[in-house]
Design a protein around this motif. Structure first.
Motif, PDB file in Angstrom:
ATOM      1  N   SER A 276       0.805  -1.222   0.000  1.00 12.24           N
ATOM      2  CA  SER A 276       0.000   0.000   0.000  1.00 12.24           C
ATOM      3  C   SER A 276       0.838   1.272   0.000  1.00 12.24           C
ATOM      4  O   SER A 276       0.320   2.349  -0.294  1.00 12.24           O
ATOM      5  N   GLY A 277       2.120   1.172   0.373  1.00 14.42           N
ATOM      6  CA  GLY A 277       2.951   2.364   0.411  1.00 14.42           C
ATOM      7  C   GLY A 277       4.202   2.142   1.235  1.00 14.42           C
ATOM      8  O   GLY A 277       4.530   1.007   1.624  1.00 14.42           O
ATOM      9  N   LEU A 278       4.914   3.244   1.503  1.00 13.51           N
ATOM     10  CA  LEU A 278       6.099   3.208   2.346  1.00 13.51           C
ATOM     11  C   LEU A 278       5.695   3.472   3.793  1.00 13.51           C
ATOM     12  O   LEU A 278       4.749   4.222   4.062  1.00 13.51           O
ATOM     13  N   ALA A 279       6.429   2.879   4.727  1.00 13.44           N
ATOM     14  CA  ALA A 279       6.159   3.096   6.141  1.00 13.44           C
ATOM     15  C   ALA A 279       7.479   3.224   6.898  1.00 13.44           C
ATOM     16  O   ALA A 279       8.469   2.588   6.528  1.00 13.44           O
ATOM     17  N   ARG A 280       7.492   4.044   7.917  1.00 15.93           N
ATOM     18  CA  ARG A 280       8.670   4.171   8.788  1.00 15.93           C
ATOM     19  C   ARG A 280       8.357   3.429  10.080  1.00 15.93           C
ATOM     20  O   ARG A 280       7.497   3.848  10.860  1.00 15.93           O
ATOM     21  N   LEU A 281       9.073   2.336  10.306  1.00 15.00           N
ATOM     22  CA  LEU A 281       8.727   1.417  11.383  1.00 15.00           C
ATOM     23  C   LEU A 281       9.937   1.097  12.252  1.00 15.00           C
ATOM     24  O   LEU A 281      11.085   1.269  11.842  1.00 15.00           O
ATOM     25  N   ALA A 282       9.643   0.611  13.451  1.00 18.25           N
ATOM     26  CA  ALA A 282      10.696   0.180  14.362  1.00 18.25           C
ATOM     27  C   ALA A 282      11.403  -1.045  13.789  1.00 18.25           C
ATOM     28  O   ALA A 282      10.765  -1.973  13.268  1.00 18.25           O
ATOM     29  N   ALA A 283      12.732  -1.059  13.902  1.00 18.83           N
ATOM     30  CA  ALA A 283      13.526  -2.122  13.279  1.00 18.83           C
ATOM     31  C   ALA A 283      13.144  -3.503  13.777  1.00 18.83           C
ATOM     32  O   ALA A 283      13.122  -4.470  13.000  1.00 18.83           O
ATOM     33  N   PHE A 284      12.818  -3.636  15.071  1.00 20.23           N
ATOM     34  CA  PHE A 284      12.536  -4.976  15.585  1.00 20.23           C
ATOM     35  C   PHE A 284      11.271  -5.577  14.979  1.00 20.23           C
ATOM     36  O   PHE A 284      11.095  -6.793  14.972  1.00 20.23           O
ATOM     37  N   THR A 285      10.405  -4.727  14.418  1.00 19.45           N
ATOM     38  CA  THR A 285       9.167  -5.248  13.824  1.00 19.45           C
ATOM     39  C   THR A 285       9.343  -5.697  12.379  1.00 19.45           C
ATOM     40  O   THR A 285       8.511  -6.459  11.874  1.00 19.45           O
ATOM     41  N   VAL A 286      10.396  -5.220  11.698  1.00 19.30           N
ATOM     42  CA  VAL A 286      10.554  -5.534  10.272  1.00 19.30           C
ATOM     43  C   VAL A 286      11.852  -6.273   9.968  1.00 19.30           C
ATOM     44  O   VAL A 286      12.131  -6.572   8.806  1.00 19.30           O
ATOM     45  N   ARG A 287      12.621  -6.578  10.992  1.00 21.40           N
ATOM     46  CA  ARG A 287      13.929  -7.221  10.768  1.00 21.40           C
ATOM     47  C   ARG A 287      13.774  -8.539  10.018  1.00 21.40           C
ATOM     48  O   ARG A 287      14.501  -8.820   9.063  1.00 21.40           O
ATOM     49  N   ASP A 288      12.829  -9.366  10.435  1.00 21.63           N
ATOM     50  CA  ASP A 288      12.612 -10.656   9.765  1.00 21.63           C
ATOM     51  C   ASP A 288      12.079 -10.462   8.352  1.00 21.63           C
ATOM     52  O   ASP A 288      12.429 -11.224   7.424  1.00 21.63           O
ATOM     53  N   ASP A 289      11.218  -9.453   8.163  1.00 22.70           N
ATOM     54  CA  ASP A 289      10.674  -9.180   6.833  1.00 22.70           C
ATOM     55  C   ASP A 289      11.777  -8.757   5.870  1.00 22.70           C
ATOM     56  O   ASP A 289      11.786  -9.157   4.695  1.00 22.70           O
ATOM     57  N   ILE A 290      12.709  -7.945   6.342  1.00 20.70           N
ATOM     58  CA  ILE A 290      13.816  -7.505   5.498  1.00 20.70           C
ATOM     59  C   ILE A 290      14.711  -8.687   5.139  1.00 20.70           C
ATOM     60  O   ILE A 290      15.116  -8.868   3.987  1.00 20.70           O
ATOM     61  N   ALA A 291      15.008  -9.530   6.143  1.00 20.86           N
ATOM     62  CA  ALA A 291      15.865 -10.694   5.899  1.00 20.86           C
ATOM     63  C   ALA A 291      15.229 -11.646   4.892  1.00 20.86           C
ATOM     64  O   ALA A 291      15.935 -12.275   4.089  1.00 20.86           O
ATOM     65  N   ALA A 292      13.897 -11.742   4.914  1.00 22.53           N
ATOM     66  CA  ALA A 292      13.198 -12.651   4.004  1.00 22.53           C
ATOM     67  C   ALA A 292      12.871 -12.005   2.663  1.00 22.53           C
ATOM     68  O   ALA A 292      12.323 -12.677   1.783  1.00 22.53           O
ATOM     69  N   GLY A 293      13.188 -10.722   2.502  1.00 21.48           N
ATOM     70  CA  GLY A 293      12.923 -10.046   1.236  1.00 21.48           C
ATOM     71  C   GLY A 293      11.500  -9.557   1.077  1.00 21.48           C
ATOM     72  O   GLY A 293      11.109  -9.116  -0.009  1.00 21.48           O
ATOM     73  N   ARG A 294      10.702  -9.621   2.138  1.00 21.72           N
ATOM     74  CA  ARG A 294       9.313  -9.161   2.049  1.00 21.72           C
ATOM     75  C   ARG A 294       9.220  -7.628   2.078  1.00 21.72           C
ATOM     76  O   ARG A 294       8.276  -7.047   1.560  1.00 21.72           O
ATOM     77  N   LEU A 295      10.212  -6.991   2.715  1.00 25.30           N
ATOM     78  CA  LEU A 295      10.298  -5.533   2.765  1.00 25.30           C
ATOM     79  C   LEU A 295      11.726  -5.112   2.442  1.00 25.30           C
ATOM     80  O   LEU A 295      12.678  -5.858   2.720  1.00 25.30           O
ATOM     81  N   VAL A 296      11.857  -3.920   1.891  1.00 26.78           N
ATOM     82  CA  VAL A 296      13.170  -3.404   1.487  1.00 26.78           C
ATOM     83  C   VAL A 296      13.395  -2.046   2.138  1.00 26.78           C
ATOM     84  O   VAL A 296      12.531  -1.154   2.028  1.00 26.78           O
TER      85      VAL A 296
END
Length: 301
Positions: A238-258
């Motif tokens: 839906s768009g870009l979001a500024r989020l706390a690292a601990f909530t997206v760390r796994d998503d980044i590692a899995a390629g779900r978020l960049v």
């Protein structure tokens, strides 16, 4: 003397129920008294204390400042009595219900994985979990403990730091492939910047610009009431979001978020605290057990 102390204990119990239940009639049912008897008891208590505790002019129960302060002390005293009585027959094992107020992000990514161990350690404790990113009044919400992010205001709350975390702007690969990856602050004008649906301490995205820090408004077509909602929106493209690292760390590692615009990230961090009412007074053992467990296992990084 013993009779007088017993009456004081009963007065405190009834007053606490009036606050906890939100009114005289509800408290009367719990205490097995008539509403009139509860009202008279509170009136006698106010006369003895020389202070008004409850405003009766409004339809909803409203505590005076003196009533709020008295309630804080009363709940600690009653908890100590309960702990002492239960501890005598339970080997000092903490027992009772804890009302914990926390953000959806902390509950999802930090608390949920460690909660089974806490419940195994303390079989006598039950947990009432309330999730909201809004800053709440612990007294009004009848919360024993709250986990909150951001700077703390000076108050009667006692805080225990649970760590801090970086903030990252992220987007889903599918979204970036459609709208392009932003390389500058100006590029954000063509992006949907997901934000919160309520006013925050910093109501926008801090970014480095030359030698300054500017705050970019998080204006987009979708807003959410909590960080976990924003994460799900970002994952869905839906768009870009500024989020706390601990909530997206796994998503980044899995390629779900960049991560994007990392070269403009000012490096600010969001601090988390476990807070409770009181200023250094004795804590009920169940509250102390939760705070100690969060300090050991509930760290935010």
């Amino acid at each position: 003397m013993a009779h007088s102390e017993t009456n004081r204990s009963r007065e405190m119990e009834v007053f606490a129920q009036v606050v906890d239940q939100g009114g005289f009639s509800a408290a009367a049912r719990v205490c097995r008294m008539t509403p009139s008897a509860v009202s008279k008891l509170i009136a006698r208590l106010e006369v003895r204390l020389g202070a008004r505790l409850v405003n009766r002019s409004t339809r909803a129960l409203q505590l005076t400042p003196e009533g709020c302060a008295f309630y804080e002390r009363v709940t600690r005293i009653l908890a100590d009595i309960e702990d002492a009585e239960r501890g005598a027959g339970a080997g000092e094992q903490p027992v009772g219900r804890i009302r914990l107020n926390t953000s959806a992000s902390y509950a999802t990514h930090i608390l949920a994985p460690i909660l089974p161990e806490f419940l195994d350690r303390h079989p006598g404790i039950t947990l009432d979990l309330v999730q909201t990113d809004m800053v709440v009044d612990l007294l009004a919400e009848r919360a024993d403990v709250a986990v909150r992010a951001g700077p703390l205001k000076t108050s009667s709350l006692v805080a225990r730091k649970l760590g801090d975390t970086a903030m990252i702007v992220v987007g889903a690969p599918e979204y970036l492939s459609r709208f392009g990856e932003p390389k500058s602050i100006d590029d954000l004008d063509r992006h949907n910047r997901l934000g919160f649906g309520y006013v925050r301490k910093v109501d926008g995205w801090p970014m480095k610009k030359n030698n300054d820090i500017v705050v970019i408004p998080a204006v987009g077509r979708v807003q959410a009431s909590d960080g976990e909602g924003l994460r799900q929106l970002a994952l869905g493209g839906s768009g870009l979001a500024r989020l706390a690292a601990f909530t997206v760390r796994d998503d980044i590692a899995a390629g779900r978020l960049v991560p994007v615009l990392e070269h403009l990230n000012p490096g600010d961090r969001e601090t988390f605290h476990a807070i409770h009412i009181g200023q250094g007074g004795p804590l009920p053992s169940r509250i102390r057990a939760l705070l100690d467990f969060l300090a050991e296992h509930g760290k935010v990084r």
